[in-house]
Design an enzyme around this catalytic site. Sequence first.
Site, PDB file in Angstrom:
ATOM      1  N   LYS A 181      -9.660  -4.035 -18.100  1.00  0.00           N
ATOM      2  CA  LYS A 181      -9.356  -4.189 -19.530  1.00  0.00           C
ATOM      3  C   LYS A 181     -10.028  -3.151 -20.417  1.00  0.00           C
ATOM      4  CE  LYS A 181      -9.003  -8.203 -21.418  1.00  0.00           C
ATOM      5  NZ  LYS A 181      -9.378  -9.560 -21.876  1.00  0.00           N
ATOM      6  N   LYS A 220       6.094  -3.494   8.091  1.00  0.00           N
ATOM      7  CA  LYS A 220       5.019  -2.957   8.932  1.00  0.00           C
ATOM      8  C   LYS A 220       5.097  -3.557  10.341  1.00  0.00           C
ATOM      9  CE  LYS A 220      -0.016  -2.374   8.310  1.00  0.00           C
ATOM     10  NZ  LYS A 220      -1.046  -2.887   7.372  1.00  0.00           N
ATOM     11  N   THR A 256       0.827  -1.198   0.000  1.00  0.00           N
ATOM     12  CA  THR A 256       0.000   0.000   0.000  1.00  0.00           C
ATOM     13  C   THR A 256       0.868   1.256   0.000  1.00  0.00           C
ATOM     14  OG1 THR A 256      -1.768  -1.179   1.133  1.00  0.00           O
ATOM     15  CG2 THR A 256      -1.816   1.219   1.261  1.00  0.00           C
ATOM     16  N   ASP A 267      -6.758  -0.722  -3.624  1.00  0.00           N
ATOM     17  CA  ASP A 267      -6.010  -1.258  -2.494  1.00  0.00           C
ATOM     18  C   ASP A 267      -6.699  -2.480  -1.902  1.00  0.00           C
ATOM     19  OD1 ASP A 267      -3.812  -1.201  -0.797  1.00  0.00           O
ATOM     20  OD2 ASP A 267      -4.835   0.026   0.709  1.00  0.00           O
ATOM     21  N   ASP A 268      -5.889  -3.441  -1.480  1.00  0.00           N
ATOM     22  CA  ASP A 268      -6.373  -4.589  -0.714  1.00  0.00           C
ATOM     23  C   ASP A 268      -7.501  -5.307  -1.470  1.00  0.00           C
ATOM     24  OD1 ASP A 268      -5.820  -5.991   1.522  1.00  0.00           O
ATOM     25  OD2 ASP A 268      -6.632  -4.543   2.931  1.00  0.00           O
TER      26      ASP A 268
HETATM   27  N1  LIG Z   1      -4.146  -9.599 -37.473  1.00  0.00           N
HETATM   28  C1  LIG Z   1      -4.572  -9.191 -36.294  1.00  0.00           C
HETATM   29  N2  LIG Z   1      -5.477  -9.922 -35.649  1.00  0.00           N
HETATM   30  C2  LIG Z   1      -5.913  -9.524 -34.454  1.00  0.00           C
HETATM   31  N3  LIG Z   1      -5.495  -8.427 -33.822  1.00  0.00           N
HETATM   32  C3  LIG Z   1      -4.590  -7.673 -34.429  1.00  0.00           C
HETATM   33  C4  LIG Z   1      -4.108  -8.032 -35.675  1.00  0.00           C
HETATM   34  N4  LIG Z   1      -3.256  -7.100 -36.038  1.00  0.00           N
HETATM   35  C5  LIG Z   1      -3.205  -6.219 -35.056  1.00  0.00           C
HETATM   36  N5  LIG Z   1      -4.009  -6.548 -34.077  1.00  0.00           N
HETATM   37  C6  LIG Z   1      -4.163  -5.809 -32.812  1.00  0.00           C
HETATM   38  O1  LIG Z   1      -3.871  -6.749 -31.779  1.00  0.00           O
HETATM   39  C7  LIG Z   1      -4.716  -6.558 -30.676  1.00  0.00           C
HETATM   40  C8  LIG Z   1      -5.488  -7.833 -30.460  1.00  0.00           C
HETATM   41  O2  LIG Z   1      -6.227  -7.729 -29.292  1.00  0.00           O
HETATM   42  P1  LIG Z   1      -7.701  -8.248 -29.107  1.00  0.00           P
HETATM   43  O3  LIG Z   1      -8.338  -7.474 -28.027  1.00  0.00           O
HETATM   44  O4  LIG Z   1      -8.402  -8.330 -30.388  1.00  0.00           O
HETATM   45  O5  LIG Z   1      -7.384  -9.724 -28.605  1.00  0.00           O
HETATM   46  P2  LIG Z   1      -8.367 -10.695 -27.891  1.00  0.00           P
HETATM   47  O6  LIG Z   1      -7.993 -12.081 -28.293  1.00  0.00           O
HETATM   48  O7  LIG Z   1      -9.781 -10.253 -28.079  1.00  0.00           O
HETATM   49  O8  LIG Z   1      -7.938 -10.490 -26.378  1.00  0.00           O
HETATM   50  P3  LIG Z   1      -8.734 -10.834 -25.047  1.00  0.00           P
HETATM   51  O9  LIG Z   1      -8.489 -12.299 -24.810  1.00  0.00           O
HETATM   52  O10 LIG Z   1      -8.100  -9.989 -24.014  1.00  0.00           O
HETATM   53  O11 LIG Z   1     -10.175 -10.509 -25.296  1.00  0.00           O
HETATM   54  C9  LIG Z   1      -5.607  -5.395 -31.020  1.00  0.00           C
HETATM   55  O12 LIG Z   1      -5.060  -4.233 -30.446  1.00  0.00           O
HETATM   56  C10 LIG Z   1      -5.569  -5.321 -32.522  1.00  0.00           C
HETATM   57  O13 LIG Z   1      -5.747  -3.960 -32.981  1.00  0.00           O
HETATM   58  N1  LIG Z   2      10.148   1.351   1.759  1.00  0.00           N
HETATM   59  C1  LIG Z   2       8.956   1.131   2.278  1.00  0.00           C
HETATM   60  N2  LIG Z   2       8.054   0.443   1.597  1.00  0.00           N
HETATM   61  C2  LIG Z   2       6.867   0.236   2.120  1.00  0.00           C
HETATM   62  N3  LIG Z   2       6.438   0.651   3.312  1.00  0.00           N
HETATM   63  C3  LIG Z   2       7.311   1.358   4.019  1.00  0.00           C
HETATM   64  C4  LIG Z   2       8.575   1.631   3.526  1.00  0.00           C
HETATM   65  N4  LIG Z   2       9.210   2.367   4.444  1.00  0.00           N
HETATM   66  C5  LIG Z   2       8.365   2.531   5.451  1.00  0.00           C
HETATM   67  N5  LIG Z   2       7.215   1.941   5.205  1.00  0.00           N
HETATM   68  C6  LIG Z   2       6.082   1.889   6.132  1.00  0.00           C
HETATM   69  O1  LIG Z   2       5.800   0.510   6.338  1.00  0.00           O
HETATM   70  C7  LIG Z   2       4.417   0.290   6.401  1.00  0.00           C
HETATM   71  C8  LIG Z   2       4.048  -0.659   5.293  1.00  0.00           C
HETATM   72  O2  LIG Z   2       2.711  -0.996   5.447  1.00  0.00           O
HETATM   73  P1  LIG Z   2       1.692  -1.152   4.264  1.00  0.00           P
HETATM   74  O3  LIG Z   2       0.310  -0.952   4.815  1.00  0.00           O
HETATM   75  O4  LIG Z   2       2.098  -0.371   3.110  1.00  0.00           O
HETATM   76  O5  LIG Z   2       1.892  -2.696   3.942  1.00  0.00           O
HETATM   77  P2  LIG Z   2       0.962  -3.624   3.093  1.00  0.00           P
HETATM   78  O6  LIG Z   2       1.828  -4.604   2.415  1.00  0.00           O
HETATM   79  O7  LIG Z   2       0.024  -2.806   2.295  1.00  0.00           O
HETATM   80  O8  LIG Z   2       0.182  -4.367   4.250  1.00  0.00           O
HETATM   81  P3  LIG Z   2      -1.185  -5.155   4.189  1.00  0.00           P
HETATM   82  O9  LIG Z   2      -0.823  -6.522   3.686  1.00  0.00           O
HETATM   83  O10 LIG Z   2      -1.639  -5.196   5.608  1.00  0.00           O
HETATM   84  O11 LIG Z   2      -2.103  -4.392   3.287  1.00  0.00           O
HETATM   85  C9  LIG Z   2       3.738   1.624   6.274  1.00  0.00           C
HETATM   86  O12 LIG Z   2       3.494   2.136   7.569  1.00  0.00           O
HETATM   87  C10 LIG Z   2       4.785   2.475   5.601  1.00  0.00           C
HETATM   88  O13 LIG Z   2       4.653   3.864   5.974  1.00  0.00           O
HETATM   89 MG   LIG Z   3      -2.087  -2.790   2.187  1.00  0.00          MG
END
Ligand SMILES: Nc1ncnc2c1ncn2[C@@H]1O[C@H](COP(=O)(O)OP(=O)(O)OP(=O)(O)O)[C@@H](O)[C@H]1O
Ligand SMILES: Nc1ncnc2c1ncn2[C@@H]1O[C@H](COP(=O)(O)OP(=O)(O)OP(=O)(O)O)[C@@H](O)[C@H]1O
Ligand SMILES: [Mg+2]
Lengths: 267, 267, 267, 267, 267, 267
Positions: free
Chosen positions: B152, B228, B71, B124-125
């Site tokens: 997406k 933490k 976080t 978050d979370d």
């Molecule tokens: N020949 C092609 N066939 C398909 N996509 C193409 C082709 N050429 C370029 N692209 C580009 O590739 C990307 C394909 O992503 P697309 O969202 O169509 O995939 P998808 O299989 O539907 O993915 P998802 O599983 O996330 O739904 C698009 O940004 C499209 O513009």
């Molecule tokens: N480099 C650092 N990276 C992350 N947190 C840091 C860092 N330095 C100090 N902290 C402190 O450490 C604590 C990290 O706790 P944080 O809530 O971000 O952890 P988390 O992984 O999100 O925990 P949870 O799994 O409970 O959500 C915070 O109080 C933050 O201010």
């Molecule tokens: Mg957290």
Amino acid sequence: DFKRALDEVRPAFGIATNEFEGTRPNGIINYGPAFQKLYVDGQAFVDQVAKANRTPLLSVLLTGCAGSGKTALGATLAMESNFPFVKLISPEQMVSYTESAKCSRILKVFQDAYKSPYSFIMIDDIERLLEYVPIGPRFSNVVLQTLMVLLKKQPPKGHKLLIVGTTSLSSTILGTLGLERCFSAALTVKPLQSPDDIKVVLAATEAFATPEALDQAVQLVPQGIAIKQLLLVVEMARAGGDVADVARFGECIADYASTAGMADLEF
Amino acid sequence: DFKRALDEVRPAFGIATNEFEGTRPNGIINYGPAFQKLYVDGQAFVDQVAKANRTPLLSVLLTGCAGSGKTALGATLAMESNFPFVKLISPEQMVSYTESAKCSRILKVFQDAYKSPYSFIMIDDIERLLEYVPIGPRFSNVVLQTLMVLLKKQPPKGHKLLIVGTTSLSSTILGTLGLERCFSAALTVKPLQSPDDIKVVLAATEAFATPEALDQAVQLVPQGIAIKQLLLVVEMARAGGDVADVARFGECIADYASTAGMADLEF
Amino acid sequence: DFKRALDEVRPAFGIATNEFEGTRPNGIINYGPAFQKLYVDGQAFVDQVAKANRTPLLSVLLTGCAGSGKTALGATLAMESNFPFVKLISPEQMVSYTESAKCSRILKVFQDAYKSPYSFIMIDDIERLLEYVPIGPRFSNVVLQTLMVLLKKQPPKGHKLLIVGTTSLSSTILGTLGLERCFSAALTVKPLQSPDDIKVVLAATEAFATPEALDQAVQLVPQGIAIKQLLLVVEMARAGGDVADVARFGECIADYASTAGMADLEF
Amino acid sequence: DFKRALDEVRPAFGIATNEFEGTRPNGIINYGPAFQKLYVDGQAFVDQVAKANRTPLLSVLLTGCAGSGKTALGATLAMESNFPFVKLISPEQMVSYTESAKCSRILKVFQDAYKSPYSFIMIDDIERLLEYVPIGPRFSNVVLQTLMVLLKKQPPKGHKLLIVGTTSLSSTILGTLGLERCFSAALTVKPLQSPDDIKVVLAATEAFATPEALDQAVQLVPQGIAIKQLLLVVEMARAGGDVADVARFGECIADYASTAGMADLEF
Amino acid sequence: DFKRALDEVRPAFGIATNEFEGTRPNGIINYGPAFQKLYVDGQAFVDQVAKANRTPLLSVLLTGCAGSGKTALGATLAMESNFPFVKLISPEQMVSYTESAKCSRILKVFQDAYKSPYSFIMIDDIERLLEYVPIGPRFSNVVLQTLMVLLKKQPPKGHKLLIVGTTSLSSTILGTLGLERCFSAALTVKPLQSPDDIKVVLAATEAFATPEALDQAVQLVPQGIAIKQLLLVVEMARAGGDVADVARFGECIADYASTAGMADLEF
Amino acid sequence: DFKRALDEVRPAFGIATNEFEGTRPNGIINYGPAFQKLYVDGQAFVDQVAKANRTPLLSVLLTGCAGSGKTALGATLAMESNFPFVKLISPEQMVSYTESAKCSRILKVFQDAYKSPYSFIMIDDIERLLEYVPIGPRFSNVVLQTLMVLLKKQPPKGHKLLIVGTTSLSSTILGTLGLERCFSAALTVKPLQSPDDIKVVLAATEAFATPEALDQAVQLVPQGIAIKQLLLVVEMARAGGDVADVARFGECIADYASTAGMADLEF
Ligand SMILES: Nc1ncnc2c1ncn2[C@@H]1O[C@H](COP(=O)(O)OP(=O)(O)OP(=O)(O)O)[C@@H](O)[C@H]1O
Ligand SMILES: Nc1ncnc2c1ncn2[C@@H]1O[C@H](COP(=O)(O)OP(=O)(O)OP(=O)(O)O)[C@@H](O)[C@H]1O
Ligand SMILES: [Mg+2]
Ligand SMILES: Nc1ncnc2c1ncn2[C@@H]1O[C@H](COP(=O)(O)OP(=O)(O)OP(=O)(O)O)[C@@H](O)[C@H]1O
Ligand SMILES: Nc1ncnc2c1ncn2[C@@H]1O[C@H](COP(=O)(O)OP(=O)(O)OP(=O)(O)O)[C@@H](O)[C@H]1O
Ligand SMILES: Nc1ncnc2c1ncn2[C@@H]1O[C@H](COP(=O)(O)OP(=O)(O)OP(=O)(O)O)[C@@H](O)[C@H]1O
Ligand SMILES: Nc1ncnc2c1ncn2[C@@H]1O[C@H](COP(=O)(O)OP(=O)(O)OP(=O)(O)O)[C@@H](O)[C@H]1O
Ligand SMILES: [Mg+2]
Ligand SMILES: [Mg+2]
Ligand SMILES: [Mg+2]
Ligand SMILES: [Mg+2]
Ligand SMILES: [Mg+2]
């Protein structure tokens, strides 16, 4: 310093803070080192929240088998905290509430607490709040999630909050539910483990007429009995009078051990 | 360039952007290369969305065990992005909301973001948003599906969106839920792995009076502790004062390691 | 006739039909025979509905792994069909709708289609419409049944309907759900399988300054990468500029392959 | 008497009874003894209800794999029954109805039927009415129970009712659901089993220019193909014209056999 | 003191307290020591609540197989308690109530009880209140949780409450549900175990004309028969008259033993 | 006394009591000792309730495979009871009722019955009332619990109630549901077991022209056929006329045996 802590405990016994009173019908008996350690540890958490600047939120989970004294310990810490806001969240307040009504009420307590500089919230009998039953298992995920979020939510800047929870759920279940991880720390409240502990408790009831009777009674009690059950059996043995006959006490504890009420005892 | 990145980090520490402030109570300590890498990688995603023309949508998932700093890292990136729209989606805002109320609120944030040329949304979370519990497992499929679609969905032409999610769910669960696949990339935030890292963190707390005390304290800390938890134990050891006694620090960390709060540590 | 088909494809790239435009952000690259076959087969279905008298209803399911280009192919066929009624049904239009609201909207599109002599309905991302999650598995049976009935329902006399669906669900799951059986035919969209295909795609991005850089880049790409992921990595490597440095491209594709986003790649 | 039955069938091809027309887009082809037996058996049930005094209620279940011709057979029997009340219950009429709305509509049809001296109700595609999906399995128990009760409920004195149901559910599932037991009898509609049957069907389409082409086409068709699929492939092979080129027919049937649409074929 | 207790029992037979009357259609027959022990133990709980100062809340669970006499025993204790508030909670009062209506009614009884200085609540047939069925198992968790909380909730200061529950659920199920643990004690009501017990019961019916007939009848009865079933068989054997022919009694008990009604007998 | 009972049965055939008439379309044929025993046993229960003073409530469950004649037997007992209140509870009256509407209607019948001095309630086809389906299994626990409570609830003082239930559920399922235990007794209605029984039934239909034809027909019938199915096959063989040709009877019974309708036969 065991001595000093003990001294601190005693005067506190008389303190009564609103709704917590009723949860501790038989007061607190300092039955020995096992209790003393729990009590001192609990107070350290209260102190931390009261005095430290960088710990605005602390939470402690009191676990232990049925009747071991979790509620009484938590209530005692609450009553002695002298925090301006001290509040109990308990399933008894919410009999036959819907899940969402429960959540609203719980949330309301936290929102109120956020307005006080120092707050103490006790969440009693978490398994009942969750409507937990091991078949399934079933439980209210809505209540669980509400608790999980509130247990980790920081109070507003400049406000401090101590949360004490109690539960008889096993560590395994708590772990699986992910609840244990939401508390800063956990303390285990054990049933009465030694004849010495049992003797202190029986003596405190003043039910046995002579030291000999007291000693005989102690012999009859299985180790590992929960303090709540032991106090109930003493009452049964008193049969409406003040004095408990040792023979009758023996019968009562035997009957008791053979039925459901003792199901949790580990002899 | 570790040096240069570090320089970039420091001034940023003071920046505070609305709701993100509260999620990082102890600021950010640059505890070494492990953190540095994460931080630089995170910034590269921000830059990509800010500068590139053909990437209107990017999403990064920060995973890691409880308390590892997910976080805080996400909040830091958000605050430093200087995007005109920076918004937090967090379970704490939605305590005891119904599933559909949660979805509406999440959707609202995205719809608002679509109106800004550059937007940064931190989710978050995620496990709490999903009301995930491993028994079953149960979770809100409605919230899950809402997130999956929004992760997406392309922002309208000419608008750009960076989404940062945080979660403690394991990679296995994320994979089964199909959530991992919805993010463009994932970064793993690790607990503190080396004595060096731990020393930087302890030093930054300024709780130990002498270098020797600091060194002794470092010895006491189990590797793999979450940042933490480590910071909390330091506070406990301070006991309301400024200085943490090494002996008390040792007790606190031992107590701590034996209870629930440490359940996630891998020694 | 590969040549001829290619010619037919190109001019079509500029055609933009209402809502389908946004689903194909990077246009269509004719990356070789694998694509060519799909495209020709798809057009044959369009022709059949357009010209034949005894096939008032046809439905084609485009399956294939995440990012393989299903949506872009379907959208291209829709835009080029020149049918008077061309409509997209997509989960993005129905974020956080109830199951029955989803069904109503889907039904509405079909009812509108029945009024046009020639209609083309694309049902995008069927797994999200179904709110499918493999745990359980859970999905909206109401939406599933609505689709199953509508996929087999004949349009009124004299009206013709082509339905194109897209999904990443495996053939096994589709079979178990009974969905596969509801379509007249199915086409599998594969990820990029050969260095030749990859080279055509990379060349089309015009991101590499020299033929040598292009060749080096092709070497770095794992076979079986989805076209959508490949195009994203190119953008990352461009880092906001127009040209992608080969070294940086290598880093990006390596990073990428090691995280969640590549989880579906089969090297 | 095969001859006689055939004669009876033919003129019927022109008969059109309200809603049943649309369910039989390609009419009925008497493709040989397998069909003849089904047709005669079906008519015997109609006659029984029409003429016998002590059978006020009869019900027949038509089972068989997808596309085998169950709906067309049932519709033909309904249209030829000349009963004053002939009604179709079909999932297409109830897209996205709630379970209870479905039950109300079904019940309404039966209540209307009870008012006519002779009634014929066809319940088409029972698996869709039940919203059956094999995962779980899930289905609407409310609809199932409604059908089970109505299938056994005697019409009022002096009224007669024939119920024909169609389904692709396997005998095992029908047995487990307890549905099979609710029908007086069951007839199995098989896919096309012999080259002779296939030849009759192909000939009836008049798609092949010469007897030789017809013979070649018959060779290409896998035995066990459903009549509905075979007719669709012929249309594909016609490619908008009247005549189907044998080569193209071969390609279409091969393509077809390799994809989802043929999943049910047993070669 | 068996004698004394017996004397105490008899006059009580005539006492009738409101709703409890109907639950004990055949009165109470003191059939021997097994019954005597149960009855005395039950009275001890009543006395404890009546006289002792420190036991404001006691609860006893009567378990035992179908027809063993749980309800009759509990009703007898209630009627003889002479408490100002004596109330029955029974599934028969709540036929086809919703779960929450059940909870409200249960809660209402407890709230009324809290207003009386001495209250006796009998919760009859807990498995039916819970709508328990072993398939699943299914039960109303809402009712279960309501009971669990109310069973442990202390009455207000100065008020006393005795709760008697009855159930045929096995100890295993009660344990799993966590219900057993909520009662202070449990008593098991056994079926008739010895010929002596059976003879007392048969004699009390005055159905057999001679001592010899009585003795013959006793021989015919399987040990372990529930008192309720035995009394029913006697009535069947009376066939509308006052006297039961031994031969007919033999037939009836044989018929009976071979059918469902005897399913619970352990010969 | 078989003779006497038979005489009693015959005149009863003409008796018609309101709603029960329709449930017995083919009357009752006394087909031999197996039926005679059932019939006499059933009447004994009626007599017991009619005459005995101490049995205000009796309940009998008629079990047996589909079509064995449970409903007809129960209806006959009801019609002949001459009780002032005779009422049928049947799933056919409650098609597509909600679970709670079903419960209300059932409860209403019982409440009406409690007002009559002598009442006879027949609960027909309990599996359909319960909406039982073996997948899961699923059933309406609300209806089940309502029945379980009402089956054990004593009518008000001075009123008497006989309940007859019918079901095809197996003894195992009934036991698991806990339903069997709620009835005072159970009678099993068997399918036709011997050629003699079958001959009586066939003779009673008067469908066969000569004794020889009758004898031939008997040979063709598999033992263990349900009486309801046998009577239906005779009607099919009559083909609208009065006389059943033996050859056609043979075909019908063979067809029948090979399809769903005979699924329950045990040859
Ligand atoms: N020949 C092609 N066939 C398909 N996509 C193409 C082709 N050429 C370029 N692209 C580009 O590739 C990307 C394909 O992503 P697309 O969202 O169509 O995939 P998808 O299989 O539907 O993915 P998802 O599983 O996330 O739904 C698009 O940004 C499209 O513009
Ligand atoms: N480099 C650092 N990276 C992350 N947190 C840091 C860092 N330095 C100090 N902290 C402190 O450490 C604590 C990290 O706790 P944080 O809530 O971000 O952890 P988390 O992984 O999100 O925990 P949870 O799994 O409970 O959500 C915070 O109080 C933050 O201010
Ligand atoms: Mg957290
Ligand atoms: N030292 C002690 N610690 C705890 N309880 C004590 C102590 N001395 C006396 N008691 C009494 O023992 C009883 C303990 O019961 P309590 O309800 O606190 O147990 P519990 O563990 O919360 O039980 P449950 O599992 O049923 O919630 C109370 O009546 C309390 O007054
Ligand atoms: N002899 C025949 N029997 C059945 N259908 C025939 C026959 N001759 C031609 N047909 C045509 O074949 C097609 C059969 O499809 P139909 O919808 O009846 O099959 P189905 O088994 O009901 O399919 P589904 O399993 O999809 O419900 C119809 O178009 C019908 O007009
Ligand atoms: N000593 C006795 N103890 C209990 N019941 C007795 C006794 N003597 C006579 N009876 C009669 O025996 C019958 C016992 O039935 P009761 O309903 O109490 O049993 P139950 O265990 O509650 O049955 P169920 O399991 O059905 O609830 C009653 O009719 C009661 O009047
Ligand atoms: N002795 C008889 N016993 C029962 N039914 C008879 C007898 N003689 C003739 N019948 C006729 O046989 C048929 C029996 O069918 P009935 O509906 O009673 O069977 P069922 O066991 O209730 O069937 P289901 O399992 O479908 O409920 C009725 O038509 C009835 O009139
Ligand atoms: Mg407690
Ligand atoms: Mg797509
Ligand atoms: Mg059909
Ligand atoms: Mg009882
Ligand atoms: Mg019946």
